[in-house]
Design a protein around this motif. Structure first.
Motif, PDB file in Angstrom:
ATOM      1  N   MET A 404       4.184 -40.792  47.483  1.00 45.35           N
ATOM      2  CA  MET A 404       4.755 -40.140  46.291  1.00 45.35           C
ATOM      3  C   MET A 404       3.755 -39.136  45.706  1.00 45.35           C
ATOM      4  O   MET A 404       4.112 -38.041  45.298  1.00 45.35           O
ATOM      5  N   GLY A 407       3.366 -36.154  48.067  1.00 45.52           N
ATOM      6  CA  GLY A 407       4.597 -35.371  48.188  1.00 45.52           C
ATOM      7  C   GLY A 407       5.059 -34.731  46.893  1.00 45.52           C
ATOM      8  O   GLY A 407       5.496 -33.586  46.879  1.00 45.52           O
ATOM      9  N   TRP A 408       4.967 -35.490  45.810  1.00 45.77           N
ATOM     10  CA  TRP A 408       5.584 -35.026  44.562  1.00 45.77           C
ATOM     11  C   TRP A 408       4.585 -34.612  43.488  1.00 45.77           C
ATOM     12  O   TRP A 408       4.905 -33.785  42.639  1.00 45.77           O
ATOM     13  N   GLN A 412       1.717 -28.117  45.771  1.00 41.64           N
ATOM     14  CA  GLN A 412       1.930 -27.738  47.180  1.00 41.64           C
ATOM     15  C   GLN A 412       0.784 -26.888  47.721  1.00 41.64           C
ATOM     16  O   GLN A 412       0.327 -27.085  48.848  1.00 41.64           O
ATOM     17  N   LYS A 431       5.906 -32.763  54.887  1.00 42.62           N
ATOM     18  CA  LYS A 431       6.283 -32.825  53.475  1.00 42.62           C
ATOM     19  C   LYS A 431       7.595 -33.595  53.307  1.00 42.62           C
ATOM     20  O   LYS A 431       7.750 -34.432  52.418  1.00 42.62           O
ATOM     21  N   CYS A 435       7.819 -36.972  51.228  1.00 47.12           N
ATOM     22  CA  CYS A 435       8.622 -36.904  50.000  1.00 47.12           C
ATOM     23  C   CYS A 435       9.801 -37.872  50.052  1.00 47.12           C
ATOM     24  O   CYS A 435      10.120 -38.520  49.062  1.00 47.12           O
ATOM     25  N   TYR A 436      10.455 -37.924  51.200  1.00 47.37           N
ATOM     26  CA  TYR A 436      11.720 -38.669  51.251  1.00 47.37           C
ATOM     27  C   TYR A 436      11.699 -39.892  52.158  1.00 47.37           C
ATOM     28  O   TYR A 436      11.963 -41.002  51.715  1.00 47.37           O
TER      29      TYR A 436
END
Ligand code: PFF
Length: 453
Positions: A404, A407-408, A412, A431, A435-436
């Motif tokens: 997390m 990614g978040w 970036q 990424k 992220c997911y």
């Protein structure tokens, strides 16, 4: 920030040195001792498949994230998380993720050292010919008698902790590079040799079938959690070990390629161990689910009955102890680095205190195999409880947090700059996974285990 900053604890001499150290951390008891026995307990093929999927889709992206965060933060995981959170203008409470990692490291090392102690004792059993010509029942008796003795287990646990602390006190670099350099190829050759023996047992096909024929009826929510937890455990992820090693990584090294290499070698060693062990299990009518004693009850049969088995037995257990050492030093390094940074201790002092704490905790595991074997919390012995808590809960939660964050939360441009991937698609894919896919997978497995889905 990272252009000028170096870790106060030093730096790896090259990319190769980092690969050696990180592979040394990844390859250990998890591959040779734990993977076979949990595979046996969880029904084989389907479990192995889930584990492999977790390595590829969760483990590799998180390994990239953890190394990258370490290299950018350049300190112990606790301080790295704080620095990176500040850089991303996020809540500094993220440093609790580092704390959880330190706690997980202590807890894992407490039992890791006890099991590595078993392996050390087996070097001597091999040397004194205890396996020679022995059948399955005799080898099992040998093991049962050994773990029934708290005095013997404490002795070996103490020796192993001392060795770990001695190496950590000398600094991560010296000694370690050399040890891993001969250890990895040596271990590999011995595993192939054992696979060769497994082929002669007459149950080779049965062993392979057990490992690679998925039978999904054997899989439960809890075994999926165990497979996922093991992916974290075997790759040393989710607790800051790879992060702290990343913090000693020179700037110009490609992190993504390195992560593939480490995860690949780690997986090969685990699969070889499985391929060597299960045929011996079936050929001797042993129980696949016999638990933590599995390799100690199978491989000695091979050593006791194959040509050259005396020498190979000694070599194998020596290598196993070395493989455990190169992992154990990474389990304690996040705590030691923090004590040096924040408490002004020397490396030696930090080692004494953290070693002592781990040693004490380890007594719980020692006794859970003998005088406290009836003592259960949540239906588990102390050893099983600590293992479940760390591998199945703390590491996946830590990994979730790392994914997390990378990614978040991280900007970036920072992750892009740090990773410097050669292709834009490669970066996008990573990424997407952090992220997911990785967080969602961990979350869904947890939901499933608590019965929500
Ligand atoms: N990866 C090691 C093994 O498979 O034996 C164990 C381990 C080391 C787990 C370091 C976690 C860690 F941080």
């Amino acid at each position: 920030m990272t252009d000028t900053k170096k870790s106060i604890h030093g730096e790896w001499s090259s990319r190769f040195a980092f690969i050696l150290a990180a592979t040394g951390s990844a390859v250990g008891l998890g591959n040779i001792w734990k993977f076979p026995y949990i595979t046996g307990e969880n029904g084989g093929g389907a479990f192995v498949l889930v584990y492999l999927l977790c390595v590829v889709f969760i483990g590799v992206p998180i390994m990239i994230a953890e190394t990258m965060m370490g290299r950018r933060g350049r300190q112990s995981p606790i301080n790295t998380m704080e620095t990176l959170a500040a850089e991303a203008e996020a809540d500094t409470n993220w440093h609790y993720l580092g704390w959880m990692g330190v706690a997980a490291g202590f807890l894992i090392l407490s039992y890791y050292s006890v099991i590595a102690g078993w392996a050390s004792a087996y070097v001597f059993k091999a040397f004194f010919g205890s396996f020679s010509g022995a059948d399955a029942a005799e080898i099992k008796g040998l093991f049962d008698n050994f773990v029934a003795s708290p005095v013997q287990l404490i002795f070996w646990h103490t020796l192993f902790m001392l060795a770990t602390m001695l190496i950590v006190a000398r600094g991560v670099k010296s000694g370690l590079e050399r040890a891993v350099r001969f250890l990895m190829p040596g271990l590999f050759v011995l595993m192939i040799l054992l696979v060769g023996y497994a082929m002669t047992t007459g149950a080779y096909d049965q062993g392979l079938k057990f490992l690679f024929n998925p039978d999904f009826s054997k899989i439960t929510g809890d075994s999926v959690l165990t497979a996922m937890g093991h992916a974290f455990f075997t790759l040393s992820l989710g607790m800051g070990a790879i992060m702290v090693y990343g913090s000693y990584l020179p700037k110009d090294v490609s992190i993504a390629k390195t992560a593939f290499l480490i995860a690949g070698s780690d997986t090969v060693v685990a699969l070889l161990a499985g391929i060597a062990i299960f045929p011996i299990v079936f050929a001797n009518g042993l129980e696949v689910g016999s638990g933590p004693g599995l390799i100690f009850q199978t491989l000695p049969i091979a050593f006791g009955n194959m040509t050259g088995g005396w020498l190979f037995g000694i070599l194998f257990f020596v290598m196993l102890v070395f493989a455990a050492l190169t992992s154990s030093i990474s389990l304690i390094e996040p705590a030691v680095a923090w004590l040096v940074e924040n408490k002004g201790l020397s490396r030696e002092q930090a080692c004494v205190w953290s070693g002592l704490a781990t040693w004490l905790l380890g007594l719980g595991t020692v006794f859970s195999f003998n005088i406290w074997s009836d003592f259960k919390v949540f239906d588990r012995s102390i050893f099983h409880l600590v293992d479940y808590l760390t591998a199945n809960l703390m590491l996946p939660i830590g990994g979730f947090g790392i994914a997390m964050f990378a990614g978040w939360v991280m900007k970036q441009r920072h992750s892009e700059q740090e990773l410097q991937m050669s292709s834009a698609e490669g970066y996008q894919l990573w990424k997407f996974l952090v992220c997911y896919i990785a967080p969602a997978a961990v979350f869904l497995v947890f939901l499933n285990v608590v019965g929500v889905i």
